[in-house]
Write an enzyme that holds these catalytic residues in place. Structure first.
Site, PDB file in Angstrom:
ATOM      1  N   SER A   1       0.871  -1.172   0.000  1.00 61.75           N
ATOM      2  CA  SER A   1       0.000   0.000   0.000  1.00 61.75           C
ATOM      3  C   SER A   1       0.907   1.220   0.000  1.00 61.75           C
ATOM      4  CB  SER A   1      -0.916  -0.013   1.206  1.00 61.75           C
ATOM      5  OG  SER A   1      -0.136  -0.019   2.367  1.00 61.75           O
TER       6      SER A   1
ATOM      7  N   LYS B   1      -5.516   8.645  -8.373  1.00 56.81           N
ATOM      8  CA  LYS B   1      -5.717   7.552  -7.429  1.00 56.81           C
ATOM      9  C   LYS B   1      -7.198   7.173  -7.472  1.00 56.81           C
ATOM     10  CE  LYS B   1      -4.458   6.126  -2.774  1.00 56.81           C
ATOM     11  NZ  LYS B   1      -5.726   5.534  -2.347  1.00 56.81           N
TER      12      LYS B   1
HETATM   13  S1  IVH Z   1       0.077   1.992  -7.222  1.00 62.46           S
HETATM   14  C1  IVH Z   1       3.189   0.279  -4.558  1.00 62.46           C
HETATM   15  N1  IVH Z   1      -1.550   3.471  -8.680  1.00 62.46           N
HETATM   16  O1  IVH Z   1      -4.348   2.978  -3.916  1.00 62.46           O
HETATM   17  C2  IVH Z   1       2.185   0.698  -5.526  1.00 62.46           C
HETATM   18  N2  IVH Z   1      -2.393   2.503  -6.679  1.00 62.46           N
HETATM   19  O2  IVH Z   1      -2.660   2.816  -1.044  1.00 62.46           O
HETATM   20  C3  IVH Z   1       0.806   0.683  -4.993  1.00 62.46           C
HETATM   21  N3  IVH Z   1      -4.745   2.970  -6.242  1.00 62.46           N
HETATM   22  O3  IVH Z   1      -3.751  -0.323  -2.942  1.00 62.46           O
HETATM   23  C4  IVH Z   1      -0.268   0.863  -5.932  1.00 62.46           C
HETATM   24  N4  IVH Z   1      -5.108   4.179  -8.034  1.00 62.46           N
HETATM   25  O4  IVH Z   1      -5.717   0.147  -4.477  1.00 62.46           O
HETATM   26  C5  IVH Z   1      -1.407   2.721  -7.566  1.00 62.46           C
HETATM   27  N5  IVH Z   1      -2.890   4.755 -10.063  1.00 62.46           N
HETATM   28  C6  IVH Z   1      -2.747   4.027  -8.962  1.00 62.46           C
HETATM   29  C7  IVH Z   1      -3.805   3.800  -8.071  1.00 62.46           C
HETATM   30  C8  IVH Z   1      -3.589   3.028  -6.923  1.00 62.46           C
HETATM   31  C9  IVH Z   1      -5.640   3.674  -6.949  1.00 62.46           C
HETATM   32  C10 IVH Z   1      -5.019   2.309  -4.942  1.00 62.46           C
HETATM   33  C11 IVH Z   1      -4.573   0.871  -4.854  1.00 62.46           C
HETATM   34  C12 IVH Z   1      -3.583   0.814  -3.739  1.00 62.46           C
HETATM   35  C13 IVH Z   1      -3.867   2.067  -2.983  1.00 62.46           C
HETATM   36  C14 IVH Z   1      -2.590   2.608  -2.396  1.00 62.46           C
END
Ligand code: IVH
Length: 672
Positions: free
Chosen positions: A84, A117
């Site tokens: 996360s 996000k």
């Molecule tokens: S990257 C280590 N990219 O946000 C990389 N996450 O707390 C982790 N999320 O669990 C994920 N949009 O559910 C990434 N463009 C995006 C995202 C994204 C939503 C969510 C995902 C993750 C949480 C991070």
């Protein structure tokens, strides 16, 4: 002359065509043919496959919705943990993050990729030789649950990808991670439908998405318009790339990638992106709750590494709760089941965070006075993730000169009886226990999900039954079956729904004693206290006969609660009503099970969400088995139960060396 196509060739051609149209429609949102033409292609394929069943393959577009129910979601270990992100809430924190990256990279130059996000549910997808083979939830980050059949129904998830567009090293096997979500519009439509059917509604699109992915019937999942944005491409250990290239590979291979990602040369560009999207978030048809910032080069990502559960090379910038300015027309007073009058702000409808808001609670008169909220004021309202909108302040410069402070009513707005304000409380009450608002409130509480859980008996229907004179007290609910012939004549009800309702009412008789006790609605006796009382007293007679001192020997029961209980049972009407419910077959005794006491002496903390039960249900279970449910982790905690998206309690458990168990293991512990 050309020779005719063999069935095999025709099937192959149709599949390719349908796949292309799916991509155009679901990924690019740019269909080339009409829905009718599309349906005809699918129908043709279905007929051919029916005739030649040996030619059916799992990647055929007809195989998105399997017919089998998913009995369980088996655990899947993630090859690379699903981390996360650390959250940041200010520009200073982002600058700190940038400083740490700079220091970690010892003067190397670097770039960032910024992405929206998406507020949904993260998922891992595995592809082998271009074919989609498995989908899994994040779970605790190490082990998730397999949800392949449900994810297969999502049309923007390709069942077969264009391998040529991917680097060779990825072709035998790669993993894609992304976010499954539902558009705000689809969410609202579904929620409206559910409310009409008397089913529970969801607080936000994310909860609805999570609930949908855990349904056991892929046919129902297929009817819900889930969608995906992919944002992560994982290959073998030796695969080197950049996030920017990976997103473009994903796009080229046929995945849906959110179009708003951006390559940023420095942190200033990142800050500008964050500001821009915080301002523009409401223009999107789906919910975002921030921006994700990633170091572009995967080589540098590796160099920076991870700490605890989150990478040092990426961070989330979270948006502030959304606010809106609107007019407060009027303050009305709502009468609850215990007679409490709660002030409600009737607002000029305003669109905020994906829904139109026209009411907000003001809690009580003290709150109104503290914030000096008046009728006719211009107010600022706020809505966080799941929370009910609240009035956070008044725009004093826009106050009308003739406005007056709010005075609480002297008479109940529903029944006209006098109201009273107990000396030691802020709340004011309607004194008439037969006030229609109280009657309805009590019945609604009785039937609610945490209490007797009478399916299909929602607020609207209960109110209607009260108004028609069928309901006044709880025992009346169990008499409804004697009025079946009249009920089916009520407009919009009909035989089927009346029979379903009567069946759920019958079924509610199975609810355990603690739920019945909670359903009675004794003031200050919440679900948790009811559970403890049931556990301690075992049956209603012991509880009725208990004195204050004995009552207060129960954990969490102090003098306020014991007084309320004594007062409740001192009332002859209440005791008679309980007698009638007992005659109707409700449970007024705790069931003795061999497992009772199984968790005696053990304390549990829960972090994250469980898929098989709510937080409350987990708590009920633990307590029913003699365990203790506590809210924070200490070295005395015996188990920390780790669900999806665990919070800081997980880190604390690790630090203190407290035993952590996943959902699966927890279920084994509480098995009876
Ligand atoms: S990257 C280590 N990219 O946000 C990389 N996450 O707390 C982790 N999320 O669990 C994920 N949009 O559910 C990434 N463009 C995006 C995202 C994204 C939503 C969510 C995902 C993750 C949480 C991070």
């Amino acid at each position: 002359m050309q020779r005719a196509e063999t069935p095999e060739e025709k099937i192959k051609r149709l599949r390719e065509e349908i796949r292309r149209h799916d991509y155009n429609y679901y990924v690019l949102a740019n269909p080339e043919i009409s829905d009718y033409e599309y349906d005809m292609l699918v129908k043709e394929l279905e007929e051919l496959e029916k005739k030649y069943p040996h030619l059916i393959t799992p990647d055929s577009p007809t195989q998105r919705v399997g017919s089998d129910l998913t009995r369980e979601f088996p655990p899947v270990e993630h090859r690379v943990p699903m981390l996360s992100l650390a959250n940041t809430y200010s520009e200073e924190e982002l600058l700190d993050f940038d400083r740490r990256v700079r220091e970690g990279l010892n003067g190397e130059s670097y770039e960032y990729v910024t992405e929206l996000k998406i507020d949904g549910v993260s998922v891992s997808l595995i592809y082998k030789n271009g074919y989609f083979v498995q989908a899994a939830t994040r779970g605790d980050g190490k082990v998730g649950e397999e949800i392949t059949n449900n994810v297969k129904t999502i049309r923007s998830v390709p069942l077969l990808v264009n391998l040529e567009k991917l680097p060779e090293i990825l072709r035998p096997e790669f993993e894609v991670r992304g976010e499954i979500f539902m558009s705000v519009e689809a969410f609202e439509k579904l929620n409206e439908q559910r409310a009409l059917n008397g089913e529970k509604t969801f607080a936000n699109p994310r909860n609805l998405t999570a609930g949908t992915l855990k349904l056991q019937d892929p046919k129902i999942v297929a009817q819900r318009p889930l969608d995906i944005f992919t944002y992560f491409l994982l290959g073998p250990e030796s695969y080197e790339s950049t996030q920017f290239d990976d997103l473009n590979y994903l796009k080229a291979a046929g995945f849906k990638v959110n179009p708003h990602f951006k390559l940023c040369k420095n942190i200033e560009e990142v800050l500008a992106y964050c500001r821009e999207w915080e301002r523009k978030r409401d223009s999107l048809p789906y919910e975002i709750d921030g921006v994700v910032i990633k170091v572009n080069s995967t080589v540098q990502q590796k160099k920076l590494g991870t700490i605890a559960k989150s990478p040092r090379w990426a961070v989330a910038f979270k948006f502030k709760a959304r606010q809106a300015k609107t007019k407060l027309h009027k303050i009305t007073w709502q009468v609850g089941r215990t007679g409490t009058l709660t002030p409600v702000a009737e607002l000029e409808p305003v669109f905020l965070a994906g829904s139109t808001i026209s009411r907000a609670t003001l809690h009580n008169i003290d709150e109104i006075r503290r914030k000096d909220i008046r009728e006719g004021d211009t107010v600022i309202i706020e809505k966080g993730g799941d929370v009910i909108p609240k009035v956070v302040g008044v725009v004093l410069s826009e106050r009308r000169p003739d406005s007056k402070p709010v005075e609480p009513p002297e008479l109940c707005p529903v029944c006209g009886s006098p109201v009273f304000n107990p000396a030691d409380e802020v709340a004011i009450f309607c004194v008439n226990s037969q006030c229609p608002a109280q009657i309805k409130g009590r019945l609604i509480h009785f039937a609610s999900r945490e209490a007797m859980d009478i399916d299909g008996f929602g607020e609207a229907l209960i109110e209607q039954f009260v108004d028609l004179g069928y309901l006044k007290t709880f025992p009346d609910i169990y008499e409804l079956k004697n009025h079946r012939d009249e009920l089916i004549k009520i407009e919009r009800l009909g035989e089927r729904s009346v029979d379903n309702l009567l069946a759920s009412i019958e079924k509610s008789k199975e609810q355990p004693f603690h739920r019945v006790l909670f359903a009675l609605g004794i003031r200050f006796v919440g679900a948790g206290v009811a559970l403890k009382l049931a556990h301690r007293f075992k049956n209603i007679d012991a509880l009725i006969n208990a004195d204050a001192q004995t009552l207060e020997e129960t954990p969490d029961v102090g003098s306020k609660i014991s007084e309320s209980i004594l007062k409740y049972f001192a009332d002859e009407h209440n005791r008679q009503m309980i007698e009638k419910l007992r005659e109707a077959g409700l449970k007024f005794e705790e069931e003795t099970s061999s497992a009772t006491g199984k968790l005696e002496g053990l304390s549990f903390v829960l972090t994250g969400t469980l898929s098989s039960m709510s937080r409350n249900e987990a708590k009920e279970k633990i307590i029913a088995l003699g365990g203790k449910f506590v809210s924070s982790v200490s070295s005395k905690t015996d188990y920390v139960v780790v669900g999806e998206n665990p919070g800081s309690k997980y880190d604390k458990a690790k630090k203190l060396g407290v035993k952590t168990v996943g959902e699966e293991e927890f279920l084994k512990l509480i098995e009876e």
